[in-house]
Design an enzyme around this catalytic site. Structure first.
Site, PDB file in Angstrom:
ATOM      1  N   GLU A 136      -3.741   7.481  -3.638  1.00 53.75           N
ATOM      2  CA  GLU A 136      -3.758   6.224  -2.896  1.00 53.75           C
ATOM      3  C   GLU A 136      -3.619   5.088  -3.894  1.00 53.75           C
ATOM      4  OE1 GLU A 136      -7.399   4.831  -0.841  1.00 53.75           O
ATOM      5  OE2 GLU A 136      -6.118   4.604   0.930  1.00 53.75           O
ATOM      6  N   TYR A 172       0.866  -1.190   0.000  1.00 52.10           N
ATOM      7  CA  TYR A 172       0.000   0.000   0.000  1.00 52.10           C
ATOM      8  C   TYR A 172       0.898   1.234   0.000  1.00 52.10           C
ATOM      9  CZ  TYR A 172      -3.000   3.685   1.948  1.00 52.10           C
ATOM     10  OH  TYR A 172      -3.668   4.862   2.157  1.00 52.10           O
TER      11      TYR A 172
END
Lengths: 292, 399
Positions: B206, B118
């Site tokens: 993101e 991530y």
């Protein structure tokens, strides 16, 4: 005494000859603010509202002794205007402009840190010391000289608080509109600190909104320094949904700490008189001061 | 401004960020064509069909599907296109899928272990600087990771004076446990990603998941990009990326009228000047026993035109049972706002719900008088407290 601005402040208006700058400069002059001139690049040497126009802030500092600046220039040029003022030796910069790109403000704030200057805003209604000096866009007639200082992220909500304090017979010392953007020059805690140190200020109204951690930081500082003066607090946005920007660029709930409920809980823990309804600010201050 | 995954990936790619390749389409036939083209380009025989909506959680909602041949590509594209996709971010009514991204399969087998990570970049308001957040828990909701295993989140703050430094990119890549070619690829990935973030004036990136493939490539499988609205004026090429079908139609109409409006699901509409007071007015509605139907900031220059536009938008919401107008007139005079309200009311004709108008500030008494004498179904108030009481009475039917 008062904080940030007073009757001796020598104020210049950046974006002086534009429509916003002209209108609000007139209003400030009417209130008795010592507006010593303005800056509009390319119009230096002329006069506007019977005051000199300068090409640069530096000229305004050198020739008119300016120490305070209010900025009305459009968003694309506002960060540059802030840095020009900081570089020229201005001591208090108040930026009204709304809509400055965040990236520009990251750089401007970083630049301002290297100079001996205080930045208020952007995206704020300005600063006003009742009975002395208005450097902002707030309606002057609702103010009366008194004993309460105000720190607020919002414009009209500040007016609401001011009006209630006037009607409660308490009046105001200085109202500081710190602004509703994610990056602002002076934090809630820094503004509260100024008012805590001001001998004329007997109580403080602290108005925040959803987003960011500034109110919690201020509340913890108030408690850590012994709750020296009563503080009445309100957080707007108890009913705001997560993830939506509520008007102000900074008013958005990301994580759990951003919510009104979380902030109000911390403020209560820190001994702040938190009101659920903004209609009760004046009354609660009377109670907090032991006057009711 | 939010944009779609395929648009975000195009932007990232133009900055040298490696992405999962794909082609966006709006029919099953074009989906098959796109899959053929991708196979020719990437060699990938399998494809992923991904619904393009502005909401997370698409996979769990059935909006992301793997297709192992061209027939399956057609079949799955048919299933997803036009569906009402419900995820934890769309609300119970879901969002209609108008486009799908046909993407190459990047989870192919090979010598090295496949792993998801991530990475996000966002503004840290506390320090006034950008922060890179990374985690080995790729594919998971980062808020869950933050809650249950905060030690697995790596944060690297970027000094605005000098920007991202190489030691920082290395630090993140090492902290993710990478070595060899994958490490070098990750450093390159982080550098390109940060450059893209800064140069596009983004407010959030993101990338979840970031994938290490079985041949040690690092690439963005998904991409969520949020652009700073205030900076769009210097990115003319981004303006067409706005997809109004993703927004509430009332919000689109409001923005065309320069009104700042957010649709909510309550029963009391409101119209206010100033964002802070608008939020506070919503709170007052709640404290008075109602639920706010919207956020609406009409800005500093409330006049008959803006009030009328505001009325029309609020009235299009069938849930609205009452309207509270709350104006603190500083620069704008209350008698003018009152006249505006009366004119707007008459221009619209009959307004089927009661209206409470609270005017405070310059010429407040004159404003209240105009409202009271208008003969319309409008209740005036001067103090905020009175306004709250009147909302309560209207909702109780006691007024």
């Amino acid at each position: 005494m008062s904080v940030l601005v007073n009757k001796n402040s020598k104020v210049i208006v950046q974006g002086f000859t534009g429509s916003e700058g002209t209108f609000h400069a007139q209003q400030m002059i009417e209130y008795g603010t010592n507006v010593v001139g303005g800056v509009t690049p390319g119009k230096g040497g002329s006069t506007h509202l019977d005051r000199p126009v300068f090409n640069t802030v530096l000229e305004a500092v050198q020739q008119a002794g300016a120490d305070t600046s209010i900025i009305f220039v459009p968003p694309a040029f506002a960060a540059d205007a802030i840095m020009e003022s900081a570089d020229a030796g201005i001591k208090v910069i108040i930026c009204i402009t709304e809509g400055i790109p965040t990236k520009d403000m990251i750089y401007a704030k970083e630049y301002v840190k290297t100079k001996n200057v205080r930045l208020i805003g952007p995206n704020c209604p300005g600063v006003m010391t009742a009975g002395e000096c208005k450097v902002g866009i707030m309606p002057a007639f609702i103010f009366t000289k008194g004993k309460i200082g105000i720190v607020s992220k919002s414009g009209t909500l500040t007016y609401e608080a001011v009006d209630q304090l006037t009607k409660a017979g308490l009046g105001q010392t200085t109202a500081i509109g710190i602004g509703g953007d994610p990056i602002i020059g002076t934090t809630t805690k820094e503004a509260v600190e100024l008012l805590m140190e001001d001998p004329e200020t007997e109580g403080i109204v602290m108005i925040g909104e959803i987003g960011g951690g500034m109110e919690a930081e201020a509340a913890r500082w108030i408690k850590a320094t012994g709750n020296k003066k009563p503080v009445v607090g309100f957080i707007a946005g108890q009913t705001a949904p997560k993830g939506r920007r509520m008007g102000h660029a900074g008013a958005i709930i990301g994580g759990a700490d951003d919510t009104a409920a979380a902030k109000m809980a911390i403020m209560r823990e820190c001994g702040i008189h938190v009101v659920d309804s903004p209609a009760n600010i004046g009354e609660t201050m009377l109670v907090a001061l032991g006057l009711k | 401004m939010n944009i779609h995954e395929y648009q975000a990936k195009d932007i990232l790619k133009s900055y040298g960020v490696r992405i999962q390749e794909g082609i966006v389409v709006d029919t099953p036939a074009l989906a098959v064509e796109a899959a053929r083209e991708l196979t020719a380009k990437t060699g990938s025989q399998w494809h992923v069909i991904k619904a393009q909506i502005h909401a997370g959680g698409r996979g769990k909602g059935g909006g992301v599907k793997l297709a192992k041949n061209l027939e399956e590509v057609r079949e799955k594209a048919e299933q997803i296109l036009g569906m009402q996709l419900i995820t934890h971010q769309t609300g119970p009514e879901g969002k209609k899928v108008n486009k799908v991204l046909i993407a190459e399969d990047v989870y192919y087998p090979g010598p090295s272990e496949i792993k998801e990570y991530y990475i996000s970049i966002l503004l840290d308001r506390g320090t006034g600087s950008n922060v890179i957040m990374a985690s080995t828990e790729g594919g998971m909701d980062i808020e869950e990771v933050a809650e249950h295993s905060p030690e697995k989140i790596i944060k690297e703050w970027i000094d605005p004076r000098v920007g991202l430094q190489q030691f920082q990119a290395r630090k993140v890549a090492f902290a993710l446990g990478l070595s060899g070619d994958a490490f070098k690829e990750m450093v390159k990935f982080i550098n390109a990603l940060y450059k893209a973030y800064v140069e596009t004036d983004s407010s959030m990136f993101e990338i979840n998941p970031v994938l290490k493939t079985s041949d040690n490539k690092i690439l963005a499988v998904d991409a969520k990009v949020n652009l700073d609205d205030n900076a769009l004026y210097r990115h003319a090429d981004f303006i067409p990326l706005r997809d109004v079908t993703e927004e509430d139609p009332l919000e689109v109409e409001a923005s065309a009228n320069d009104l700042n409006y957010v649709k909510l699901d309550g029963n009391v509409g409101c119209m206010v000047n100033g964002a802070g007071l608008a939020m506070a007015t919503m709170d007052i509605i709640k404290l008075s026993g109602g639920d706010p139907a919207n956020f609406l900031d009409v800005g500093g220059g409330a006049n008959a035109k803006t009030v009328e536009a505001g009325f029309r938008i609020i009235l299009k919401d069938p849930n609205v049972k009452a309207i509270l107008i709350n104006i603190f007139g500083g620069i704008v005079r209350c008698d003018r706002v009152a006249t505006g309200v009366v004119e707007a009311y008459k221009a619209i004709g009959e307004i089927p719900v009661p209206i409470i108008v609270r005017l405070q500030g310059t010429n407040a008494a004159e404003g209240a008088k105009i409202i009271d004498e208008s003969g319309l179904k409008v209740y005036s108030a001067v103090l905020l407290k009175e306004a709250a009481e009147k909302v309560e009475k209207v909702l109780n039917g006691t007024i």
